[in-house]
Design an enzyme around this catalytic site. Structure first.
Site, PDB file in Angstrom:
ATOM      1  N   GLU A  34       0.834  -1.227   0.000  1.00  0.00           N
ATOM      2  CA  GLU A  34       0.000   0.000   0.000  1.00  0.00           C
ATOM      3  C   GLU A  34       0.864   1.272   0.000  1.00  0.00           C
ATOM      4  O   GLU A  34       0.540   2.278   0.618  1.00  0.00           O
ATOM      5  CB  GLU A  34      -1.029  -0.036   1.127  1.00  0.00           C
ATOM      6  CG  GLU A  34      -1.958  -1.234   0.942  1.00  0.00           C
ATOM      7  CD  GLU A  34      -3.327  -1.124   1.555  1.00  0.00           C
ATOM      8  OE1 GLU A  34      -3.764  -0.008   1.815  1.00  0.00           O
ATOM      9  OE2 GLU A  34      -3.953  -2.183   1.741  1.00  0.00           O
TER      10      GLU A  34
ATOM     11  N   SER B 188       7.719   2.804   2.124  1.00  0.00           N
ATOM     12  CA  SER B 188       8.090   3.957   2.960  1.00  0.00           C
ATOM     13  C   SER B 188       8.578   5.103   2.081  1.00  0.00           C
ATOM     14  O   SER B 188       8.330   6.285   2.383  1.00  0.00           O
ATOM     15  CB  SER B 188       9.193   3.558   3.950  1.00  0.00           C
ATOM     16  OG  SER B 188       8.660   2.682   4.922  1.00  0.00           O
ATOM     17  N   GLU B 189       9.247   4.762   0.983  1.00  0.00           N
ATOM     18  CA  GLU B 189       9.756   5.806   0.081  1.00  0.00           C
ATOM     19  C   GLU B 189       8.587   6.550  -0.580  1.00  0.00           C
ATOM     20  O   GLU B 189       8.621   7.783  -0.720  1.00  0.00           O
ATOM     21  CB  GLU B 189      10.669   5.185  -0.986  1.00  0.00           C
ATOM     22  CG  GLU B 189      11.996   4.651  -0.465  1.00  0.00           C
ATOM     23  CD  GLU B 189      11.888   3.352   0.364  1.00  0.00           C
ATOM     24  OE1 GLU B 189      10.853   2.646   0.262  1.00  0.00           O
ATOM     25  OE2 GLU B 189      12.825   3.052   1.125  1.00  0.00           O
TER      26      GLU B 189
HETATM   27  N1  CAA Z   1      -4.559  10.851  -3.321  1.00  0.00           N
HETATM   28  C1  CAA Z   1      -5.328  11.291  -4.327  1.00  0.00           C
HETATM   29  N2  CAA Z   1      -4.873  11.452  -5.588  1.00  0.00           N
HETATM   30  C2  CAA Z   1      -3.579  11.178  -5.807  1.00  0.00           C
HETATM   31  C3  CAA Z   1      -2.707  10.723  -4.801  1.00  0.00           C
HETATM   32  C4  CAA Z   1      -3.253  10.569  -3.510  1.00  0.00           C
HETATM   33  N3  CAA Z   1      -2.507  10.131  -2.484  1.00  0.00           N
HETATM   34  N4  CAA Z   1      -1.479  10.519  -5.339  1.00  0.00           N
HETATM   35  C5  CAA Z   1      -1.570  10.845  -6.643  1.00  0.00           C
HETATM   36  N5  CAA Z   1      -2.831  11.245  -6.924  1.00  0.00           N
HETATM   37  C6  CAA Z   1      -3.348  11.677  -8.213  1.00  0.00           C
HETATM   38  C7  CAA Z   1      -2.696  12.981  -8.648  1.00  0.00           C
HETATM   39  O1  CAA Z   1      -3.380  14.095  -8.108  1.00  0.00           O
HETATM   40  C8  CAA Z   1      -2.824  12.900 -10.155  1.00  0.00           C
HETATM   41  O2  CAA Z   1      -4.123  13.225 -10.541  1.00  0.00           O
HETATM   42  P1  CAA Z   1      -4.403  14.381 -11.640  1.00  0.00           P
HETATM   43  O3  CAA Z   1      -3.644  13.997 -12.877  1.00  0.00           O
HETATM   44  O4  CAA Z   1      -5.884  14.393 -11.805  1.00  0.00           O
HETATM   45  O5  CAA Z   1      -3.861  15.648 -11.049  1.00  0.00           O
HETATM   46  C9  CAA Z   1      -2.669  11.416 -10.420  1.00  0.00           C
HETATM   47  O6  CAA Z   1      -2.993  10.741  -9.216  1.00  0.00           O
HETATM   48  C10 CAA Z   1      -1.266  11.028 -10.866  1.00  0.00           C
HETATM   49  O7  CAA Z   1      -0.388  11.446  -9.856  1.00  0.00           O
HETATM   50  P2  CAA Z   1       1.086  11.931 -10.159  1.00  0.00           P
HETATM   51  O8  CAA Z   1       1.087  12.838 -11.362  1.00  0.00           O
HETATM   52  O9  CAA Z   1       1.616  12.485  -8.888  1.00  0.00           O
HETATM   53  O10 CAA Z   1       1.790  10.565 -10.590  1.00  0.00           O
HETATM   54  P3  CAA Z   1       3.209  10.004 -10.232  1.00  0.00           P
HETATM   55  O11 CAA Z   1       3.431   8.851 -11.121  1.00  0.00           O
HETATM   56  O12 CAA Z   1       4.226  11.093 -10.204  1.00  0.00           O
HETATM   57  O13 CAA Z   1       3.057   9.501  -8.701  1.00  0.00           O
HETATM   58  C11 CAA Z   1       2.349   7.889  -7.026  1.00  0.00           C
HETATM   59  C12 CAA Z   1       2.015   8.645  -8.321  1.00  0.00           C
HETATM   60  C13 CAA Z   1       1.952   8.793  -5.858  1.00  0.00           C
HETATM   61  C14 CAA Z   1       3.798   7.515  -6.925  1.00  0.00           C
HETATM   62  C15 CAA Z   1       1.483   6.638  -7.110  1.00  0.00           C
HETATM   63  O14 CAA Z   1       1.849   5.890  -8.238  1.00  0.00           O
HETATM   64  C16 CAA Z   1       1.545   5.774  -5.875  1.00  0.00           C
HETATM   65  O15 CAA Z   1       0.904   6.053  -4.865  1.00  0.00           O
HETATM   66  N6  CAA Z   1       2.310   4.656  -5.972  1.00  0.00           N
HETATM   67  C17 CAA Z   1       2.265   3.613  -4.940  1.00  0.00           C
HETATM   68  C18 CAA Z   1       1.242   2.608  -5.316  1.00  0.00           C
HETATM   69  C19 CAA Z   1       0.759   1.801  -4.157  1.00  0.00           C
HETATM   70  O16 CAA Z   1       0.498   2.301  -3.073  1.00  0.00           O
HETATM   71  N7  CAA Z   1       0.564   0.520  -4.432  1.00  0.00           N
HETATM   72  C20 CAA Z   1       0.016  -0.359  -3.441  1.00  0.00           C
HETATM   73  C21 CAA Z   1      -0.582  -1.539  -4.117  1.00  0.00           C
HETATM   74  S1  CAA Z   1      -2.107  -2.020  -3.431  1.00  0.00           S
HETATM   75  C22 CAA Z   1      -1.727  -3.039  -2.125  1.00  0.00           C
HETATM   76  O17 CAA Z   1      -0.620  -3.146  -1.681  1.00  0.00           O
HETATM   77  C23 CAA Z   1      -2.931  -3.706  -1.553  1.00  0.00           C
HETATM   78  C24 CAA Z   1      -2.654  -4.977  -0.867  1.00  0.00           C
HETATM   79  O18 CAA Z   1      -2.951  -6.029  -1.378  1.00  0.00           O
HETATM   80  C25 CAA Z   1      -2.155  -4.964   0.539  1.00  0.00           C
END
Ligand code: CAA
Length: 385
Positions: free
Chosen positions: A369, A372-373
């Site tokens: 989810e 940490s990074e």
């Molecule tokens: N809340 C709401 N919206 C968000 C958000 C957040 N925390 N983070 C990003 N967004 C939105 C942005 O506002 C943007 O929307 P708009 O284009 O409409 O403005 C869109 O998402 C894209 O964001 P970025 O341009 O910032 O994209 P990025 O590629 O630079 O960064 C990221 C995105 C924050 C790194 C994202 O990819 C991320 O959170 N990565 C981690 C993924 C993750 O948590 N995976 C977990 C897998 S699920 C799991 O583990 C479940 C399980 O089984 C236990």
């Protein structure tokens, strides 16, 4: 805007009752088989069924949709108690509550809620949240799974990796790319039922920790998904995943808090029983200082986790507080469980004493989810926006 003023950590009678019910269940039903399930990588099927009957699988969902109608703080308190004993049962609960049920409740249509949310929130079935792919973990916008628009349905192709509840789930929320040229704005979230033609569950992952949780890859080959199974408007899938994960991170923070608190409780007990150099080890200052540091860090993590839950319940923006809670609580869980093994010495390194499992379980809270990074990235963006 985040504020610490006005945050009320006083637990109501209802909060205390939920915490006590979760504690009783964890001690009576989860504890007896937890070591065996870890060794045999056996999913706690019967236990999860009972958790549904007790109302733990759809805690924040209105009773009209099969849930318990409680707040996020209640959910966090229950997660903490469950994860003090069994973090594998905890992750199944967390994904079902804060990713699958929350997502459907918040963004689903009335028909989707009647058909899917009701059985999910009441624990009759469980769900999975499918975002990660072989080449899209932290870089979640790089979705390779496709959902081709065929008019009245989508045709889904691709692979999802490390899916919690992968085999046991009946319903999956799957992120897939429809319009590549629109990048993340071309991603959809589709509700896909198990048993459909072309939907195959891959092998179970052989993991370091949370070994009793059911983690698989899922393969989709020309799977037909009706248009009415899309959540939200066209292209809403990535936003759906991100906003849902904000709440999911509170659940995982509570899991990490529970793992740390569980290892701490076992450590305190052990130090009062174990003797070395003519006295119990609790009488040695080297051990006392460890216990003092462990408790201080756990308490700080607890405040962050409760604050994130309170922010969400108060309708405040909780992106940053959820990320801070998850970042801090997961690092505390790793540190505390490592110290717990150290306090237990040789006994800490063997399965019977639980803390080695907790140390292995703690590690994943720094990874899933959002690593940490990624949490640091989210927090930094909130600071600088
Ligand atoms: N809340 C709401 N919206 C968000 C958000 C957040 N925390 N983070 C990003 N967004 C939105 C942005 O506002 C943007 O929307 P708009 O284009 O409409 O403005 C869109 O998402 C894209 O964001 P970025 O341009 O910032 O994209 P990025 O590629 O630079 O960064 C990221 C995105 C924050 C790194 C994202 O990819 C991320 O959170 N990565 C981690 C993924 C993750 O948590 N995976 C977990 C897998 S699920 C799991 O583990 C479940 C399980 O089984 C236990």
């Amino acid at each position: 805007m985040h504020t610490i003023e006005g945050v009320n950590f006083q637990l109501s009678e209802e909060h205390l009752a939920v915490r006590d019910a979760a504690r009783d269940f964890a001690q009576n039903d989860l504890l007896p088989g937890v070591i065996e399930r870890d060794i045999q990588t056996k999913f706690p099927k019967e236990e999860i069924k009972k958790m549904g009957e007790l109302g733990f699988m759809g805690m924040m969902i209105d009773p009209q949709y099969g849930g318990s109608g409680m707040d996020t703080l209640s959910y966090v308190l229950a997660m903490e108690e469950i994860c003090k004993v069994d973090a594998s049962a905890g992750v199944a609960m967390s994904v079902n509550n804060s990713l699958v049920c929350y997502g459907l409740n918040q963004y689903g249509t009335e028909e989707q809620k009647q058909k899917y949310l009701k059985p999910l929130a009441s624990g009759q079935i469980i769900g999975a949240f499918c975002l990660s792919e072989p080449e899209a973990g932290s870089d979640a916008t790089s979705q390779k799974t496709t959902a081709e628009d065929m008019g009245d349905h989508y045709l889904v192709n691709g692979t999802k990796n490390w899916i919690t509840n992968g085999e046991t789930s009946s319903v999956c929320l799957v992120m897939a790319q429809t319009h590549v040229e629109l990048k993340h704005k071309g991603i959809n979230c589709l509700i896909i039922e198990k048993g459909q033609d072309g939907f195959v569950v891959g092998k179970k992952e052989d993991k370091m920790g949370i070994r009793a949780s059911d983690t698989h890859s899922l393969m989709f080959s020309d799977v037909k998904v009706p248009k009415e199974n899309r959540i939200g408007p066209e292209g809403f899938g990535f936003k759906f995943a991100m906003t849902t994960l904000n709440g999911g991170r509170i659940g995982i923070a509570a899991q990490a808090l529970g793992i740390a608190a569980g290892a701490f409780e076992l450590s305190v007990k052990y130090t009062k029983e174990r003797k070395a150099f003519g006295k119990t080890i609790s009488e040695h200052q080297a051990i006392q200082f460890k216990l003092a540091d462990m408790k201080t860090k756990i308490e700080a993590a607890r405040l962050l986790v409760y604050k994130a839950a309170r922010d969400k319940d108060a309708g405040l923006d909780y992106v940053e507080s959820a990320a801070m809670a998850k970042l801090f609580a997961s690092e505390v869980a790793m540190w505390v469980t490592t110290e717990a093994v150290q306090i237990h010495g040789g006994y800490g390194y063997v399965r019977e004493f639980h803390v080695e499992r907790m140390m292995r379980d703690a590690k994943i809270t720094q990874i899933y989810e959002g690593t940490s990074e990624i949490q640091r990235m989210v927090i930094a963006r909130e600071i600088l926006k």
